[in-house]
Write a protein that holds these residues in place. Sequence first.
Motif, PDB file in Angstrom:
ATOM      1  N   GLU A   1       0.746  -1.366  -0.043  1.00 30.51           N
ATOM      2  CA  GLU A   1       0.074  -0.132  -0.051  1.00 30.51           C
ATOM      3  C   GLU A   1       0.800   1.269  -0.124  1.00 30.51           C
ATOM      4  O   GLU A   1       1.885   1.632   0.835  1.00 30.51           O
ATOM      5  N   PRO A   2       0.669   2.257  -1.044  1.00 27.94           N
ATOM      6  CA  PRO A   2       1.274   3.314  -0.893  1.00 27.94           C
ATOM      7  C   PRO A   2       1.222   4.226   0.560  1.00 27.94           C
ATOM      8  O   PRO A   2      -0.145   4.195   0.729  1.00 27.94           O
ATOM      9  N   ARG A   3       2.031   4.726   1.141  1.00 33.38           N
ATOM     10  CA  ARG A   3       1.805   5.584   2.191  1.00 33.38           C
ATOM     11  C   ARG A   3       2.513   6.825   1.956  1.00 33.38           C
ATOM     12  O   ARG A   3       3.783   6.982   1.493  1.00 33.38           O
ATOM     13  N   SER A   4       2.123   7.719   3.083  1.00 33.43           N
ATOM     14  CA  SER A   4       2.754   9.228   3.070  1.00 33.43           C
ATOM     15  C   SER A   4       4.165   9.251   3.728  1.00 33.43           C
ATOM     16  O   SER A   4       4.300   7.962   4.503  1.00 33.43           O
ATOM     17  N   ALA A   5       4.822  10.102   3.832  1.00 28.03           N
ATOM     18  CA  ALA A   5       5.922  10.231   4.678  1.00 28.03           C
ATOM     19  C   ALA A   5       5.776  10.002   6.076  1.00 28.03           C
ATOM     20  O   ALA A   5       6.381   9.368   6.721  1.00 28.03           O
TER      21      ALA A   5
END
Length: 149
Positions: free
Chosen positions: A128-132
Motif C-alpha cells: 500500500e502506498p503511504r505518505s512520509a
Amino acid sequence: MARKDNLQTEPCPVARALEVIGDRWALLIVRNAFDGMTRFGDFQKDLGIAKNILSDRLHKLVAQGVLEAVPAADGSAYQDYVLTTKGEALFTIIVSLRQWGEEYLFDKNEPRSVLVERASGKAIPKLEPRSANGRKLNGGNTLVRKIDS
C-alpha cells in the motif's frame, strides 16, 4: 485523438513504463525471471508463447536493460536471461499485480499460488502506498503535478 505508437518521449512516467513492460508477454517473462527462470526454452515451454514472439520480447527487454543475456551458468553454448538492477526494481509492480489479481480475479475458495517470504514461509502483507508520515494514500488524496507544455 491519434494513437501514439511510441511512448518513449511522453512526459508521463506511466506511459514510458508501458512502452517497456506494457505487453503481457513482457510482464510474464519478468514474473518467470523472478521465479528463477533463465532459459529461452523454459520461458517458451512455461508460457506457451511462439518462439518468434518470445525472441522479440527477450530482445526488447535486453535492449531496455530489464534483462541481461549472459553465458549459460552450466557452461553450455546457451545463454541465460537474468534480471538486471532495473529488472529487479519491477518486483513491487509484479507483487502489486499479483495482489490485485488475488483480491479481484479469484473466487474466495479458488486455488491459486501464494507469494510467501522465503525465510518465514508467511504470505507477504498487502502493498500500500503511504505518505512520509505513514498515512495510506489513494487516488483521492494524491495528484499528478503535470509539466507545462
